[in-house]
Design a protein around this motif. Structure first.
Motif, mmCIF file in Angstrom:
data_model
loop_
_atom_site.group_PDB
_atom_site.id
_atom_site.type_symbol
_atom_site.label_atom_id
_atom_site.label_comp_id
_atom_site.label_asym_id
_atom_site.label_seq_id
_atom_site.Cartn_x
_atom_site.Cartn_y
_atom_site.Cartn_z
ATOM 1 N N PRO A 275 0.834 -1.209 0.000
ATOM 2 C CA PRO A 275 0.000 0.000 0.000
ATOM 3 C C PRO A 275 0.864 1.252 0.000
ATOM 4 O O PRO A 275 2.070 1.199 0.272
ATOM 5 C CB PRO A 275 -0.771 -0.125 1.320
ATOM 6 C CG PRO A 275 0.177 -0.863 2.226
ATOM 7 C CD PRO A 275 0.896 -1.847 1.325
ATOM 8 N N GLY A 276 0.249 2.374 -0.300
ATOM 9 C CA GLY A 276 0.914 3.648 -0.076
ATOM 10 C C GLY A 276 1.543 4.327 -1.272
ATOM 11 O O GLY A 276 2.171 5.370 -1.114
ATOM 12 N N MET A 277 1.389 3.779 -2.496
ATOM 13 C CA MET A 277 1.917 4.451 -3.683
ATOM 14 C C MET A 277 0.755 4.967 -4.523
ATOM 15 O O MET A 277 -0.252 4.273 -4.701
ATOM 16 C CB MET A 277 2.802 3.527 -4.512
ATOM 17 C CG MET A 277 4.042 3.041 -3.795
ATOM 18 S SD MET A 277 5.318 2.358 -4.903
ATOM 19 C CE MET A 277 6.168 3.868 -5.414
ATOM 20 N N THR A 278 0.890 6.177 -5.037
ATOM 21 C CA THR A 278 -0.170 6.822 -5.813
ATOM 22 C C THR A 278 0.364 7.258 -7.162
ATOM 23 O O THR A 278 1.428 7.880 -7.246
ATOM 24 C CB THR A 278 -0.711 8.055 -5.065
ATOM 25 O OG1 THR A 278 -1.181 7.656 -3.773
ATOM 26 C CG2 THR A 278 -1.854 8.702 -5.850
ATOM 27 N N ALA A 279 -0.370 6.939 -8.216
ATOM 28 C CA ALA A 279 0.037 7.333 -9.563
ATOM 29 C C ALA A 279 -0.174 8.833 -9.762
ATOM 30 O O ALA A 279 -1.235 9.363 -9.441
ATOM 31 C CB ALA A 279 -0.750 6.545 -10.602
ATOM 32 N N GLU A 280 0.841 9.506 -10.280
ATOM 33 C CA GLU A 280 0.755 10.944 -10.570
ATOM 34 C C GLU A 280 0.494 11.212 -12.049
ATOM 35 O O GLU A 280 0.289 12.353 -12.439
ATOM 36 C CB GLU A 280 2.053 11.640 -10.172
ATOM 37 C CG GLU A 280 2.361 11.597 -8.682
ATOM 38 C CD GLU A 280 3.608 12.390 -8.339
ATOM 39 O OE1 GLU A 280 4.193 13.009 -9.250
ATOM 40 O OE2 GLU A 280 4.000 12.385 -7.163
ATOM 41 N N GLY A 281 0.556 10.181 -12.878
ATOM 42 C CA GLY A 281 0.465 10.390 -14.315
ATOM 43 C C GLY A 281 1.833 10.704 -14.886
ATOM 44 O O GLY A 281 2.866 10.455 -14.259
ATOM 45 N N GLU A 282 1.864 11.287 -16.070
ATOM 46 C CA GLU A 282 3.137 11.601 -16.719
ATOM 47 C C GLU A 282 3.791 12.794 -16.038
ATOM 48 O O GLU A 282 3.170 13.833 -15.836
ATOM 49 C CB GLU A 282 2.934 11.884 -18.200
ATOM 50 C CG GLU A 282 4.240 12.043 -18.970
ATOM 51 C CD GLU A 282 4.037 12.110 -20.470
ATOM 52 O OE1 GLU A 282 4.033 11.055 -21.119
ATOM 53 O OE2 GLU A 282 3.864 13.235 -20.978
ATOM 54 N N VAL A 283 5.061 12.632 -15.687
ATOM 55 C CA VAL A 283 5.826 13.686 -15.025
ATOM 56 C C VAL A 283 7.165 13.839 -15.735
ATOM 57 O O VAL A 283 7.547 13.012 -16.566
ATOM 58 C CB VAL A 283 6.046 13.367 -13.527
ATOM 59 C CG1 VAL A 283 4.732 13.228 -12.787
ATOM 60 C CG2 VAL A 283 6.897 12.101 -13.359
ATOM 61 N N THR A 284 7.880 14.883 -15.386
ATOM 62 C CA THR A 284 9.227 15.124 -15.904
ATOM 63 C C THR A 284 10.231 14.886 -14.786
ATOM 64 O O THR A 284 10.087 15.434 -13.690
ATOM 65 C CB THR A 284 9.363 16.555 -16.437
ATOM 66 O OG1 THR A 284 8.395 16.774 -17.450
ATOM 67 C CG2 THR A 284 10.754 16.780 -17.023
ATOM 68 N N ASP A 285 11.238 14.083 -15.057
ATOM 69 C CA ASP A 285 12.224 13.785 -14.017
ATOM 70 C C ASP A 285 13.288 14.882 -13.978
ATOM 71 O O ASP A 285 13.274 15.806 -14.808
ATOM 72 C CB ASP A 285 12.813 12.379 -14.229
ATOM 73 C CG ASP A 285 13.974 12.350 -15.213
ATOM 74 O OD1 ASP A 285 14.139 13.296 -16.015
ATOM 75 O OD2 ASP A 285 14.722 11.361 -15.210
ATOM 76 N N PRO A 286 14.218 14.850 -13.027
ATOM 77 C CA PRO A 286 15.206 15.939 -12.908
ATOM 78 C C PRO A 286 16.123 16.109 -14.111
ATOM 79 O O PRO A 286 16.772 17.153 -14.237
ATOM 80 C CB PRO A 286 16.013 15.526 -11.663
ATOM 81 C CG PRO A 286 15.063 14.734 -10.841
ATOM 82 C CD PRO A 286 14.279 13.946 -11.843
ATOM 83 N N LEU A 287 16.211 15.115 -15.005
ATOM 84 C CA LEU A 287 17.027 15.256 -16.211
ATOM 85 C C LEU A 287 16.201 15.623 -17.430
ATOM 86 O O LEU A 287 16.688 15.595 -18.555
ATOM 87 C CB LEU A 287 17.802 13.956 -16.475
ATOM 88 C CG LEU A 287 18.772 13.510 -15.384
ATOM 89 C CD1 LEU A 287 19.618 12.335 -15.882
ATOM 90 C CD2 LEU A 287 19.674 14.655 -14.928
ATOM 91 N N GLY A 288 14.925 15.955 -17.220
ATOM 92 C CA GLY A 288 14.087 16.406 -18.317
ATOM 93 C C GLY A 288 13.402 15.304 -19.088
ATOM 94 O O GLY A 288 12.801 15.568 -20.123
ATOM 95 N N ARG A 289 13.448 14.058 -18.613
ATOM 96 C CA ARG A 289 12.824 12.935 -19.299
ATOM 97 C C ARG A 289 11.414 12.717 -18.756
ATOM 98 O O ARG A 289 11.160 12.942 -17.569
ATOM 99 C CB ARG A 289 13.664 11.671 -19.111
ATOM 100 C CG ARG A 289 15.106 11.830 -19.557
ATOM 101 C CD ARG A 289 15.983 10.687 -19.063
ATOM 102 N NE ARG A 289 16.016 10.610 -17.605
ATOM 103 C CZ ARG A 289 16.722 9.716 -16.931
ATOM 104 N NH1 ARG A 289 17.448 8.803 -17.566
ATOM 105 N NH2 ARG A 289 16.715 9.717 -15.614
ATOM 106 N N THR A 290 10.506 12.262 -19.598
ATOM 107 C CA THR A 290 9.140 12.012 -19.159
ATOM 108 C C THR A 290 8.963 10.554 -18.771
ATOM 109 O O THR A 290 9.558 9.647 -19.367
ATOM 110 C CB THR A 290 8.127 12.370 -20.251
ATOM 111 O OG1 THR A 290 8.441 11.644 -21.448
ATOM 112 C CG2 THR A 290 8.155 13.856 -20.542
ATOM 113 N N GLY A 291 8.157 10.318 -17.759
ATOM 114 C CA GLY A 291 7.859 8.977 -17.301
ATOM 115 C C GLY A 291 6.634 8.995 -16.415
ATOM 116 O O GLY A 291 6.020 10.042 -16.196
ATOM 117 N N GLN A 292 6.261 7.833 -15.899
ATOM 118 C CA GLN A 292 5.132 7.718 -14.996
ATOM 119 C C GLN A 292 5.616 7.931 -13.563
ATOM 120 O O GLN A 292 6.516 7.239 -13.091
ATOM 121 C CB GLN A 292 4.473 6.349 -15.132
ATOM 122 C CG GLN A 292 3.740 6.149 -16.456
ATOM 123 C CD GLN A 292 2.504 7.033 -16.569
ATOM 124 O OE1 GLN A 292 1.753 7.184 -15.614
ATOM 125 N NE2 GLN A 292 2.310 7.612 -17.741
ATOM 126 N N GLY A 293 5.024 8.911 -12.872
ATOM 127 C CA GLY A 293 5.425 9.229 -11.512
ATOM 128 C C GLY A 293 4.573 8.508 -10.486
ATOM 129 O O GLY A 293 3.349 8.462 -10.610
#
Length: 368
Positions: A275-293
Motif C-alpha cells: 500500500p501507499g503508492m499513488t500514480a501521478e500520471g506523466e511527469v518530468t524527471d530531474p534530467l528532463g525525461r518524461t515517465g510515470q510518476g
C-alpha cells in the motif's frame, strides 16, 4: 560508488534492518562529463528498450491489472482502484513495468550503473534556490579477468530557475556558498558545508568494497520468495516500517544491484502488492525525461515523514529517477521546493568496456 549501491550492499551485509527540467546547457554539461553527445529525451544505452511496457499499461487501464505469471503470460484481472478517468493506477504501472522488465537480457561482461545525483537547496542568504549535481558510474564484473571501476564527477551548482538566477545576480553572482550552522529550512544540506559552482574533474578508480556475488545469487526471483527474503533481512518491525523498508529494498534492487531481470521484475511485483503508492500520471524527471510518476511517503530517522517520487520509463520498465521532496523557506517568507534525487541514466548488463579516456590520474588509472 553511488549512495544507492552502497545502501544495497549494506542491506546484503547486515543480518537485520539495515525542478527544474534541465536546459540545453545542462544537457551539454552532463554529456561532457561522460564524453557523449547530449540526448533530448530518453536515456541512451539501456540494456534493452521495450514498447511492451506501454502496451501492457494501456491494456491494464482498459481491462484490469496485468499480472505476469511464472510461465511469462499476461493475465488481466479487474482492479477496483481504477479511476473513472481510466488513468492507470500505481499497481497497474508497477505490474506493467514488471512485465517489460522480465523480458530484458540478464547477461554481459559488466554490470553498469550510471547515475546523476542532485539537490535543490536554499542559498545561505535564503535569497534563492540552488541546484547541485554530481555524476557517478560503476562497472562490476564476475570475471577475475575483468577489473571493476568506479567513476565520479562533481558537475557544479547553479541557480535552479530563471527567477533564482535573477536573485543570484542581484546578490553579486557568487561562485561559492558557505552554509551556516543552522540550515533549518534550507533543504538537504549539511551545516558548515561549502558548495562550489565550478565542475570538478572526472575521477576513476576501483569500486569501494567487493561485491558478495554469492549473496547476490541468493536473492530469489518470484514475488512471494523475494518478499520473504527481504522480510527476513528486515526483521521484527512495525507494519508501517516493514512496508517502508520493503519498498526501499525493492527500489535498491531495481536501481543498483547486479541481479537478473527476473529478480528485478519480482521487485516490481512486490512493490505492486504494497500500500501507499499513488500514480501521478506523466511527469518530468530531474534530467528532463518524461515517465510515470509514483508518489509515496518517506519515513525519516527523526520520525518525520517526507514525500517521495519514483519515476518509471513506461516503454522499458526501467526506473528513471527517485526523488525525496521537502519545503524550504526564503528570507521573505516564501515557501520553495527543496529536494534530493538520484536519476538513473543506464542500468544493466553490457559487453561494452569502461571508458578510461580523460579520467584523472590516480588510484591505478592513467589519464587519457
Amino acid at each position: 560508488m553511488d549512495d544507492d549501491l552502497t545502501a544495497v550492499r549494506d542491506l546484503l551485509s547486515t543480518p537485520g534492518p539495515s525542478r527544474e527540467v534541465t536546459d540545453g546547457g545542462r544537457a551539454r554539461l552532463l554529456a561532457a562529463a561522460w564524453g557523449r553527445p547530449p540526448r533530448k529525451h530518453r536515456p541512451g544505452g539501456w540494456t534493452a528498450p521495450f514498447r511492451y511496457g506501454l502496451v501492457a499499461a494501456t491494456l491494464a487501464t482498459a481491462l484490469g491489472v496485468a499480472v505476469l505469471t511464472p510461465s511469462g503470460s499476461l493475465v488481466l484481472s479487474p482492479d477496483p482502484a481504477a479511476t473513472a478517468s481510466n488513468a492507470p493506477t500505481a499497481r497497474q504501472i508497477l505490474l506493467a513495468a514488471a512485465t517489460a522488465m522480465a523480458r530484458t537480457p540478464s547477461a554481459g561482461d559488466y554490470w553498469r550503473a550510471r547515475t546523476v545525483t542532485g539537490k535543490l537547496i536554499v542559498s545561505p542568504d535564503r535569497g534563492y534556490v540552488l541546484r547541485r549535481d554530481s555524476a557517478s558510474e560503476t562497472w562490476l564484473s564476475r570475471s577475475p579477468d575483468k577489473r571493476g571501476w568506479s567513476f565520479n564527477q562533481y558537475l557544479g551548482a547553479r541557480p535552479a530557475a530563471e527567477a533564482d538566477k535573477l536573485a543570484w545576480q542581484m546578490a553579486g553572482e557568487p561562485v561559492s556558498w558557505r552554509y551556516p550552522a543552522d540550515v533549518t529550512g534550507m533543504g538537504f544540506i549539511g551545516a558548515g558545508e561549502t558548495v562550489q559552482s565550478a565542475a570538478g574533474a572526472r575521477v576513476g578508480g576501483p569500486p569501494k568494497g567487493p561485491v558478495n556475488w554469492e549473496e547476490v545469487d541468493r536473492i530469489p526471483a518470484g514475488a512471494a520468495a523475494l518478499r520473504s527474503y527481504l522480510e527476513h533481512k528486515i526483521g521484527d518491525v512495525s507494519d508501517r516500517e516493514r512496508v517502508s523498508r520493503l519498498r526501499k529494498g525493492c527500489m535498491e534492487i531495481l536501481s543498483g544491484l547486479p541481479v537478473s531481470a527476473e529478480v528485478r521484475a519480482s521487485a516490481y511485483q512486490v512493490m505492486a502488492s504494497l500500500p501507499g503508492m499513488t500514480a501521478e500520471g506523466e511527469v518530468t524527471d530531474p534530467l528532463g525525461r518524461t515517465g510515470q510518476g509514483l508518489s509515496y511517503q518517506v519515513n525519516k530517522p527523526e520520525g518525520q515523514v517526507g514525500n517521495g517520487r519514483f519515476v518509471i520509463d513506461p516503454d522499458s520498465g526501467f526506473p528513471l529517477a527517485n526523488e525525496t521532496k521537502g519545503v524550504g523557506r526564503l528570507a521573505d517568507g516564501r515557501s520553495v521546493e527543496v529536494s534530493t534525487f538520484t536519476a538513473y541514466q543506464q542500468i544493466g548488463w553490457t559487453d561494452e568496456e569502461p571508458d578510461l579516456e580523460g579520467a584523472r590520474a590516480g588510484d591505478g588509472i592513467h589519464a587519457g
